[in-house]
Design an enzyme around this catalytic site. Sequence first.
Site, PDB file in Angstrom:
ATOM      1  N   ASP A 143      34.682  32.223  49.184  1.00  0.00           N
ATOM      2  CA  ASP A 143      35.689  32.514  48.166  1.00  0.00           C
ATOM      3  C   ASP A 143      35.044  32.211  46.801  1.00  0.00           C
ATOM      4  OD1 ASP A 143      37.976  33.248  46.840  1.00  0.00           O
ATOM      5  OD2 ASP A 143      39.324  32.086  48.113  1.00  0.00           O
TER       6      ASP A 143
HETATM    7  C1  NOJ Z   1      40.195  33.778  45.004  1.00  0.00           C
HETATM    8  C2  NOJ Z   1      41.166  34.042  46.099  1.00  0.00           C
HETATM    9  O1  NOJ Z   1      41.376  32.871  46.854  1.00  0.00           O
HETATM   10  C3  NOJ Z   1      40.733  35.150  47.045  1.00  0.00           C
HETATM   11  O2  NOJ Z   1      41.782  35.425  47.938  1.00  0.00           O
HETATM   12  C4  NOJ Z   1      40.318  36.356  46.268  1.00  0.00           C
HETATM   13  O3  NOJ Z   1      39.992  37.412  47.147  1.00  0.00           O
HETATM   14  C5  NOJ Z   1      39.149  35.979  45.386  1.00  0.00           C
HETATM   15  N1  NOJ Z   1      39.592  34.952  44.436  1.00  0.00           N
HETATM   16  C6  NOJ Z   1      38.571  37.166  44.614  1.00  0.00           C
HETATM   17  O4  NOJ Z   1      39.397  37.535  43.592  1.00  0.00           O
END
Ligand code: NOJ
Length: 747
Positions: free
Chosen positions: A281
């Site tokens: 993430d």
């Molecule tokens: C953080 C989020 O937790 C995740 O779900 C998302 O896909 C990513 N950022 C990318 O934006």
Amino acid sequence: MSLFRAHPLRTTLTALLLGASTGALAQAPALTADSLSLKQKIGQLQQMHVEAKTAAEIPEELKAAIRNGQVGSILNIPSPEVANELQRIAMTESAAKIPLIFARDVIHGYRTIMPTPLGQAASWNADLVEKGARAAAVEASSMGIRWTFAPMIDISRDSRWGRITESFGEDPHLTSVLTVASVRGYQGDSLSDPTSIAATAKHFVGYGAAEGGRDYNVTYIPEPLLHNIYLPPFKAAVDAGVATIMSAFNELNGVPASAHDYAINTVLRGEFGFDGVIVSDWDSVLELVAHGYAEDKKQAALQALKAGLDIEMVSTTIQENLPALMDGGKVTEAELDAKVKRILDLKHQLGLFEQPYSKGDPAKSILTPEHKNLAEQLALESLVLLKNDKQTLPLAKGKSVALIGPLAHAAHDQLGSWVLDAQKKDSVTVLDAFRQVLGQDKLFYSQALYSSRSRDSKDFAQAIDQAKKADVIVYVGGEEAVLSGEAHSRADTRLPGAQEQLIRELKKTGKPLVVVIMAGRPIALNDVIDEMDALVMAWHPGTMGGPAIVRLLQGDADPVGRLPVTWPKVTGQMPIYYNHPSSGRPASEGNFTQMDDFPLEAFQHSTGHKNHYIDIGFKPQFPFGFGLSYSSVSYSDIKLDKKSMRADGELKVSAKITNTGKRPVTETVQLYIRDLVASSVRPVRELKSFQRVTLKPKESKRVTFTLRSSDLAFYNQKLEHVVEPGEFHVWIAPNAELGMQTEFSVR
Ligand code: NOJ
């Protein structure tokens, strides 16, 4: 020695790494194995983000990084123009000429916004969920996007957590079914289809169990629970061929998920056999330092690499430290090559070597009538009728309506969380839709509150005046989009602002009061639910939410939605979920005394010593699986084809479902089981299957389910997946609290 350099022939990288078909290779660029340096390999592991709106705005540093082979994929692509310019640099100005993959969070639609995932889950309609994901893929791919970070399949048992809105709810079976549908929708029949986009099952794993519902918080999940509840949707995603999986932000049992060797290497790669790409993430590799799990970025990079991550999103911990880690012998080139291979496999599967540039036609793909109809149908089937006293709904034709509330005409807020590319001008609101069906003399509107959070009651008098003119009041409130989603957890899940006060004022007019809630989570309504004659949960219903809601209220369509999550009375009941293990002192009606009824100076033991709260009891406001219709349905005559089955056998169970009302009905018939005695305490009920059945008035149908041994199996204390012989209860039921029950044994 490197996998690449070991090969004696100057063959193409794709042939060497992918064993790809000669047909595809004939068109692949002549990329030689020798041309991939260590730096370029490491570059494939790096995902960067771009904030530019146009090609002219692309930062020079990003261009240089691509030219230098330091970037493998890019997220937040805003347009085909930006994608194609970045790709041009990769394909013509970098030495390796490996195409970039472009990713974006396309979560519940690209421009045509479907209901939020929790709303889609309320449809219990896998076919529609698949079609919704397909529409999103068609729209997004036309904009140059070939990878989405969806579906989010974190089991969510606590609706304080803002991201429950992005989930399919609390149940592993329902979530697994919808996960498969969603992966199929995004990825289509083949990833090489230019309208297909790679899906991402996220967040691996346990993120939805954030303690206290506070986002990014610690999670403690004993391993049997992890295997029985949190992991099954990921297994379903892997079996459905999901291309990528995202590691989570949370710490799980003491180890951050993005460095969780056991979860990723042992379970995901080992037990589930996942051989696709694992992406971190955003910054979650770097955050190993903030967690206090790594002493510095170098150790963080090592931990993430060893735990099995392939791509680092945004932070550059791996890129900066991998050369030194390799020099020090901590990471071998073979380990790096295995990661690069998985990334190149994905690029190959997406057909990017053959067709790196976006050739989509957004004008023909986006907001098509077909997609809008689908969004309306999905919104309609996501609506859950929760209360309908004295048949307040459907509204009698010809009656006038006072439409009140901060979300009745909230084009932006009805779209919900994660709508990066939506435009509010596309939304059709409840007010817009009522205007289509009611003349000016029959519709009286007041927003009453500036926002769902507003505490200012200055417009209440005007709203009450409007209410008095009409036959019925339709109040549309709840939570604005921004009150749920990532980092938007709430400690108090009641209606925000002065909404409860407004509902009480409206009720005082004596008019029938219909409440429609748009929100990212179940709302704790204990203090005001008695004021409502009818209640409809609309989640955040998306672009076409207005027409869907008005069709349902007017009776031009019948309610079919069912709750994908247990609905608490008050926030303090959370976490709350139907499939909890039995207490040694299970709560029951006969044993509960509400604290207002305690005699003065009552003896501690006189008021019932059971598993309940003395103020709110033990029941939720509405159980999992609950939803009313405009008709009535009876369940009868439950039958088994035999009274016992072998541990590896199967058994058929059926019941008669009858439409006892005057309107057609689509009933979601649910099958639950309980393993009565086992070596681990088993849940009091577990959903194992469901079927939707449509019945004309007075019609009956026998609905039959086949229970297989896999439905009875669970992970025991030793983490063995077992079916234990003994007695089982089985229910065919309209929700997790009711239903016809019988029993069978496993020998
Ligand atoms: C953080 C989020 O937790 C995740 O779900 C998302 O896909 C990513 N950022 C990318 O934006």
